[in-house]
Design a protein around this motif. Structure first.
Motif, mmCIF file in Angstrom:
data_model
loop_
_atom_site.group_PDB
_atom_site.id
_atom_site.type_symbol
_atom_site.label_atom_id
_atom_site.label_comp_id
_atom_site.label_asym_id
_atom_site.label_seq_id
_atom_site.Cartn_x
_atom_site.Cartn_y
_atom_site.Cartn_z
ATOM 1 N N THR A 74 0.967 -1.150 0.170
ATOM 2 C CA THR A 74 -0.016 0.150 0.035
ATOM 3 C C THR A 74 0.814 1.253 -0.092
ATOM 4 O OG1 THR A 74 -0.043 0.353 2.454
ATOM 5 C CG2 THR A 74 -1.683 -1.157 1.452
ATOM 6 N N GLN A 75 0.167 2.525 -0.502
ATOM 7 C CA GLN A 75 1.073 3.547 -0.242
ATOM 8 C C GLN A 75 0.598 4.391 0.981
ATOM 9 O OE1 GLN A 75 2.155 5.951 -3.988
ATOM 10 N NE2 GLN A 75 0.782 4.366 -4.916
ATOM 11 N N SER A 76 -0.406 3.823 1.751
ATOM 12 C CA SER A 76 -0.863 4.601 2.720
ATOM 13 C C SER A 76 -0.408 3.535 4.392
ATOM 14 C CB SER A 76 -2.430 4.489 2.819
ATOM 15 O OG SER A 76 -2.933 3.053 2.642
ATOM 16 N N THR A 77 -0.778 4.063 5.299
ATOM 17 C CA THR A 77 -0.452 3.639 6.607
ATOM 18 C C THR A 77 -1.550 2.572 6.898
ATOM 19 O OG1 THR A 77 0.789 5.336 7.361
ATOM 20 C CG2 THR A 77 0.033 3.922 8.982
ATOM 21 N N GLY A 78 -2.772 3.030 6.787
ATOM 22 C CA GLY A 78 -4.021 2.231 7.016
ATOM 23 C C GLY A 78 -4.105 1.424 5.868
ATOM 24 N N TYR A 79 -4.478 -0.050 6.223
ATOM 25 C CA TYR A 79 -4.713 -1.108 5.229
ATOM 26 C C TYR A 79 -6.230 -1.919 5.438
ATOM 27 C CZ TYR A 79 -2.829 -3.802 9.135
ATOM 28 O OH TYR A 79 -2.758 -3.992 10.525
ATOM 29 N N PRO A 202 -5.171 2.566 14.385
ATOM 30 C CA PRO A 202 -5.713 2.052 13.039
ATOM 31 C C PRO A 202 -7.028 1.233 13.248
ATOM 32 C CG PRO A 202 -4.413 0.581 14.350
ATOM 33 C CD PRO A 202 -4.241 1.978 15.199
ATOM 34 N N LEU A 203 -7.825 0.806 12.292
ATOM 35 C CA LEU A 203 -9.068 0.169 12.272
ATOM 36 C C LEU A 203 -8.972 -1.157 12.394
ATOM 37 C CD1 LEU A 203 -11.994 1.009 12.590
ATOM 38 C CD2 LEU A 203 -12.105 1.098 9.929
ATOM 39 N N ASN A 204 -9.489 -1.697 13.350
ATOM 40 C CA ASN A 204 -9.429 -3.213 13.347
ATOM 41 C C ASN A 204 -10.512 -3.418 14.537
ATOM 42 O OD1 ASN A 204 -8.295 -2.889 15.904
ATOM 43 N ND2 ASN A 204 -6.118 -2.675 15.244
ATOM 44 N N ALA A 205 -10.549 -4.911 14.741
ATOM 45 C CA ALA A 205 -11.638 -5.063 15.597
ATOM 46 C C ALA A 205 -11.679 -4.595 16.912
ATOM 47 C CB ALA A 205 -11.597 -6.855 15.739
ATOM 48 N N ASP A 206 -10.427 -4.349 17.307
ATOM 49 C CA ASP A 206 -10.363 -3.872 18.677
ATOM 50 C C ASP A 206 -10.548 -2.283 18.685
ATOM 51 O OD1 ASP A 206 -9.421 -6.254 20.042
ATOM 52 O OD2 ASP A 206 -7.322 -5.928 19.550
ATOM 53 N N THR A 207 -10.427 -1.574 17.885
ATOM 54 C CA THR A 207 -10.611 -0.214 17.690
ATOM 55 C C THR A 207 -11.800 0.488 17.306
ATOM 56 O OG1 THR A 207 -9.397 0.257 15.687
ATOM 57 C CG2 THR A 207 -8.124 0.157 17.664
ATOM 58 N N GLY A 229 -6.367 9.349 12.830
ATOM 59 C CA GLY A 229 -6.122 7.708 12.395
ATOM 60 C C GLY A 229 -7.277 7.426 11.493
ATOM 61 N N ARG A 230 -8.204 6.730 11.965
ATOM 62 C CA ARG A 230 -9.229 6.170 10.965
ATOM 63 C C ARG A 230 -10.276 6.647 11.475
ATOM 64 N NH1 ARG A 230 -6.822 5.027 6.605
ATOM 65 N NH2 ARG A 230 -8.033 3.158 5.897
ATOM 66 N N GLY A 231 -11.395 6.770 10.568
ATOM 67 C CA GLY A 231 -12.725 7.212 10.783
ATOM 68 C C GLY A 231 -13.775 6.410 11.726
ATOM 69 N N GLY A 232 -13.400 5.202 11.184
ATOM 70 C CA GLY A 232 -14.235 4.236 11.964
ATOM 71 C C GLY A 232 -13.988 3.978 13.451
ATOM 72 N N ASP A 253 -9.793 14.890 10.640
ATOM 73 C CA ASP A 253 -9.184 14.566 9.092
ATOM 74 C C ASP A 253 -9.846 13.374 8.613
ATOM 75 O OD1 ASP A 253 -7.632 15.486 6.999
ATOM 76 O OD2 ASP A 253 -6.629 13.809 7.667
ATOM 77 N N VAL A 254 -10.274 12.277 9.630
ATOM 78 C CA VAL A 254 -10.915 11.088 8.859
ATOM 79 C C VAL A 254 -12.337 11.053 9.593
ATOM 80 C CG1 VAL A 254 -8.992 9.984 8.413
ATOM 81 C CG2 VAL A 254 -9.642 10.071 10.829
ATOM 82 N N ILE A 255 -13.231 10.366 8.816
ATOM 83 C CA ILE A 255 -14.501 10.363 9.531
ATOM 84 C C ILE A 255 -15.535 9.155 8.793
ATOM 85 C CG2 ILE A 255 -15.608 11.842 8.008
ATOM 86 C CD1 ILE A 255 -17.130 13.265 10.155
#
Length: 311
Positions: A74-79, A202-207, A229-232, A253-255
């Motif tokens: 990826t070119q992003s940090t989030g995946y 990051p966005l994962n099951a825990d966050t 970070g991540r909108g979710g 910045d994210v939503i």
């Protein structure tokens, strides 16, 4: 990586191909713009794919068309957006570190802009209105930074000269050269005294949905929530209830959803500052992604595993 045969890697950007092709060595690079089709023969050869910068792309939906694919970058940090499309057994690298400085800069900018009402001053300027008011300083504030990766670390380093009290939160409690990192289980006591909370998770099951009604209700009146970070990670409806009452402030910045639809009530709330996912999208991105990809090529050519593997 399988290095018994020549590695063939696609690049979605012609400038990346121009920069990397002269140093490809034993690796063949193919320019593959997002939205275009590759021939059957080329698909049979491809072993690695560098995804477009855009969060969503047609390339993502075609990953299962490459029978010899072993690695995706990826070119992003989030995946999290890649996972639904990633074939089983394929390695995945993210661009950790590439966006850290730019995103940390934006986080500080969002904090200052919100505390000092710079967004309101910009609106007043368009109306030629001179509004003298006393606003909150960043100095002397309790700032909770949730997330201890490259972006969280970059934010902490940039906060230090502002004369603030910094509380770092990670998955588990631990100590490093900067002192204590609190765990998520200790978060409630930190939120009770927080003036500013900055999310870099990051966005994962825990966050997913971590920042919900309970989380937000623990924050003091007038506190500021910043999400880079991540909108979710944030429950948008729960946040909407708090900011629409005027009790909390937010700089996002994210939503979730993204992009925020026309007519969504968050657009109209004066104590909410929204930027359209600008975090890592700066002039620093191109040279840093080129350096990362060049390092990946060198690793692959030497028979080593790529860096930044998340799977």
């Amino acid at each position: 990586m399988n290095v018994t045969s020549k590695q063939v890697i696609t690049l979605p950007d012609e400038t990346l191909w121009d920069a990397l092709a002269p140093q490809a060595d034993k690796t063949e690079l193919i320019y593959w713009p997002d939205g275009e089709e590759l021939s059957f023969d080329i698909k049979q050869k491809v072993t690695g794919i560098v995804l477009p910068y855009a969060h969503e792309s047609s390339t993502l939906r075609k990953l299962n068309e490459f029978p010899n694919l072993t690695w995706v970058q990826t070119q992003s940090t989030g995946y999290d957006n890649v996972l639904p499309w990633l074939p089983a057994g394929i390695r995945l690298s993210n661009a950790a570190g590439v966006h850290a400085s730019s995103t940390a800069e934006l986080a500080i900018g969002l904090v200052l802009a919100s505390l000092r009402n710079i967004d309101q001053a910009a609106r007043d300027m368009m109306q030629e209105t001179w509004r003298e008011q006393r606003h909150r300083s960043l100095a002397d504030r309790n700032v909770v930074v949730i997330g201890t990766g490259n972006i969280g670390g970059g934010i902490v380093r940039r906060l230090e000269p502002f004369e603030v009290n910094i509380f770092r939160v990670g998955r588990t409690e631990r100590h490093d050269e900067q002192g204590i990192i609190y765990s998520l289980t200790q978060l409630r006591s930190l939120l009770l005294q927080a003036d500013v909370v900055i999310l870099t998770l990051p966005l994962n099951a825990d966050t997913s949905g971590l920042v919900n009604k309970e989380f937000l209700s623990t924050m003091p009146d007038g506190a500021l929530l910043v999400n880079v970070g991540r909108g979710g990670v944030v429950n948008t409806n729960d946040l909407l209830a708090e900011v629409s009452s005027g009790r909390l402030y937010a700089a996002l910045d994210v939503i979730e959803p993204e992009p925020l639809p026309v007519g969504h009530p968050l657009w109209q709330i004066p104590n909410v500052l929204i930027t359209p996912h600008l975090g890592g999208n700066t002039s620093a991105f191109t040279p840093r992604i080129k350096r990362l990809l060049l390092d990946q090529l060198h690793r692959i050519n030497k028979g080593e595993l790529p860096a930044n593997l998340v799977f």
